[in-house]
Scaffold this motif. Structure first.
Motif, PDB file in Angstrom:
ATOM      1  N   UNK A 139       1.132  -2.724   0.859  1.00  0.00           N
ATOM      2  CA  UNK A 139       0.179  -1.840   0.580  1.00  0.00           C
ATOM      3  C   UNK A 139      -0.618  -1.589   2.160  1.00  0.00           C
ATOM      4  N   UNK A 140      -0.902  -2.526   2.938  1.00  0.00           N
ATOM      5  CA  UNK A 140      -1.470  -2.597   4.325  1.00  0.00           C
ATOM      6  C   UNK A 140      -0.395  -1.933   5.062  1.00  0.00           C
ATOM      7  N   UNK A 141       0.771  -2.278   5.017  1.00  0.00           N
ATOM      8  CA  UNK A 141       1.771  -1.614   5.956  1.00  0.00           C
ATOM      9  C   UNK A 141       2.013  -0.360   5.678  1.00  0.00           C
ATOM     10  N   UNK A 142       2.074   0.366   4.322  1.00  0.00           N
ATOM     11  CA  UNK A 142       2.150   1.552   4.266  1.00  0.00           C
ATOM     12  C   UNK A 142       0.904   2.233   4.885  1.00  0.00           C
ATOM     13  N   UNK A 143      -0.596   1.894   4.624  1.00  0.00           N
ATOM     14  CA  UNK A 143      -1.423   2.559   5.131  1.00  0.00           C
ATOM     15  C   UNK A 143      -1.474   2.632   6.805  1.00  0.00           C
ATOM     16  N   UNK A 144      -0.759   1.206   7.306  1.00  0.00           N
ATOM     17  CA  UNK A 144      -0.708   1.467   8.806  1.00  0.00           C
ATOM     18  C   UNK A 144       0.403   2.023   9.298  1.00  0.00           C
ATOM     19  N   UNK A 145       1.282   3.004   8.393  1.00  0.00           N
ATOM     20  CA  UNK A 145       2.246   3.666   9.122  1.00  0.00           C
ATOM     21  C   UNK A 145       3.707   2.976   9.495  1.00  0.00           C
ATOM     22  N   UNK A 146       3.850   1.653   8.832  1.00  0.00           N
ATOM     23  CA  UNK A 146       5.104   1.018   9.196  1.00  0.00           C
ATOM     24  C   UNK A 146       6.093   1.766   8.416  1.00  0.00           C
ATOM     25  N   UNK A 147       7.449   1.524   8.878  1.00  0.00           N
ATOM     26  CA  UNK A 147       8.567   2.377   8.404  1.00  0.00           C
ATOM     27  C   UNK A 147       9.194   1.506   7.762  1.00  0.00           C
ATOM     28  N   UNK A 148       9.473   0.111   8.001  1.00  0.00           N
ATOM     29  CA  UNK A 148      10.260  -0.802   7.108  1.00  0.00           C
ATOM     30  C   UNK A 148       9.684  -2.054   7.412  1.00  0.00           C
ATOM     31  N   UNK A 149       9.212  -2.801   6.130  1.00  0.00           N
ATOM     32  CA  UNK A 149       8.843  -4.215   6.078  1.00  0.00           C
ATOM     33  C   UNK A 149       9.951  -4.962   5.459  1.00  0.00           C
ATOM     34  N   UNK A 150      10.216  -6.183   6.118  1.00  0.00           N
ATOM     35  CA  UNK A 150      11.062  -7.061   5.790  1.00  0.00           C
ATOM     36  C   UNK A 150      10.217  -8.413   5.175  1.00  0.00           C
ATOM     37  N   UNK A 151      10.601  -8.878   3.819  1.00  0.00           N
ATOM     38  CA  UNK A 151       9.827  -9.929   3.266  1.00  0.00           C
ATOM     39  C   UNK A 151      10.908 -10.882   2.574  1.00  0.00           C
ATOM     40  N   UNK A 152      10.142 -11.856   2.149  1.00  0.00           N
ATOM     41  CA  UNK A 152      10.954 -12.922   1.284  1.00  0.00           C
ATOM     42  C   UNK A 152      10.087 -13.338   0.122  1.00  0.00           C
TER      43      UNK A 152
END
Length: 404
Positions: free
Chosen positions: A325-338
């Motif tokens: 949610x924070x990544x999308x609001x910050x304009x991130x294109x791709x988040x990698x998670x586990x």
């Protein structure tokens, strides 16, 4: 318009209330879970109309009672202050065994018994005994298969990911992702070496580790983590902390990864340049970092992107999918998670889904932000993976295809 808005607001409030109730229920699970895990299969296998000979019924019940007592005791000794690896192995194995027995006692105890009744197979005792042997056979098979799945070197999962803002010069950039290695009580130093060999065979431009390296301090698990120093990447090897680092002296893990040649992206970024185009690779501490009390540790996206050109595409490493949610609001294109392990042992993924927006795979959030959630490279706790295979991921970044 007002009625529609009020209806949506009511729906949103109801959904939030339901989620809050589920979260409150989750708080009680540590207390009631051991009882349910062992009493339900004990009843289904021994006391639901089978009429076993007395020695079988009594002996089986005693085994379930011993497991009910031993599991929490061993887990406390293994994962508590004492950190006894042998106790952890016993407790974790009993946890996995209990979960599988519980799951299939419920599934087959209801569905198979119903099917046998409708088909007119046998009498009550006969149907009950068929269910018992079916549950035991299924559990043994799944535990044996799940153990092999957990201990093997993960298969490589390959996929192309198109990023609309990615420049043509970066098209084909290869990103290898490992996460949740969870080096722990079972010595997996050789496994670690083989994982690193597979990663090197991918010839990646960027190699990422999105946290939960181990259960235990860096000093204690150093031998298992040391092979990570052999990983090769054309441009960079980057790492962010997971929640388990904050159970085990997180700064020690940050220092060790730095020593092994990895870039700890603690709320900072670096740039990858290729073919005249630039990619921002950023990372944040795990969302649990601030509550850990460690000075300077927190998830801070603004700090991670400070100084980066807002026009450039951003690849973000964040251990937990819920950061999206924070990544999308910050304009991130791709988040990698586990973090999720894909549920690890079916059907645990349904519980994971209560806390995370994604369990595994690629998903879209907002207009342009993508999230890739890995099922993890290792395993936590129970040495089993059932219908949730581990993975080493190779993501090939693609720029938009030119219009004809």
């Amino acid at each position: 318009m007002t009625d529609t808005s009020e209806a949506r607001s009511a729906d949103g409030t109801a959904q939030a209330d339901e989620q809050n109730r589920l979260r409150r229920l989750m708080r009680y699970l540590p207390a009631i879970a051991p009882i349910l895990l062992w009493t339900v299969p004990c009843w289904v296998l021994l006391h639901a109309g089978q009429h076993w000979p007395l020695p079988v019924a009594v002996g089986g019940t005693v085994l379930f009672v011993l497991a009910l007592i031993a599991m929490p005791v061993a887990m406390v000794r293994g994962h508590g202050r004492r950190q006894q690896d042998r106790a952890a192995i016993v407790g974790d194995s009993l946890l996995g065994t209990g979960w599988v027995l519980f799951t299939w006692s419920v599934v087959l105890g209801i569905l198979l018994r119903l099917a046998l009744t409708l088909a007119g197979v046998g009498d009550g005792q006969g149907r009950a005994r068929i269910v018992t042997w079916a549950v035991l056979g299924t559990a043994v098979a799944l535990l044996a298969w799940g153990y092999v799945e957990a201990r093997r070197v993960p298969r490589v999962r390959r996929l192309d990911v198109q990023l609309p803002r990615l420049g043509a010069g970066l098209d084909g950039t290869r990103v290898a992702l490992i996460t949740d290695t969870h080096y722990g009580p079972l010595d997996r130093a050789r496994w670690s070496e083989r994982v690193c060999e597979v990663v090197n065979s991918l010839e990646a431009d960027l190699v990422c580790h999105t946290g939960d390296i181990a259960d235990g301090t860096a000093d204690r698990r150093r031998a298992q983590a040391t092979p990570l120093g052999t990983v090769r990447a054309t441009h960079a090897r980057v790492y962010v902390t997971g929640n388990h680092e904050y159970y085990s002296e997180a700064q020690g893990w940050v220092d060790l990864m730095d020593e092994l040649g990895w870039e700890p992206l603690r709320n900072r970024h670096l740039l990858i340049e290729r073919g005249g185009d630039t990619l921002v690779v950023a990372g944040v501490d795990d969302v649990t970092a601030e509550s850990s009390g460690l000075a300077g540790h927190r998830a801070h996206l603004e700090g991670a992107l400070d100084g980066a050109d807002a026009k450039l595409p951003v690849l973000l490493l964040a251990h937990q999918p819920k950061f999206i949610d924070r990544a999308a609001a910050g304009g991130v294109d791709l988040q990698l998670s586990g973090h999720t392990h894909g549920g690890q042992i079916w059907p645990f993924h349904y519980l994971v889904r209560l806390d995370q927006p994604a369990v595994a795979g690629l998903s879209r959030h907002g207009e342009r932000t993508l999230l890739y959630t890995s099922r993890g490279t290792g395993f936590w706790g129970p040495p089993f993976r059932v219908f949730a295979p581990s993975e080493i991921t190779l993501l090939v970044l693609r720029s938009p295809k030119p219009s004809s």
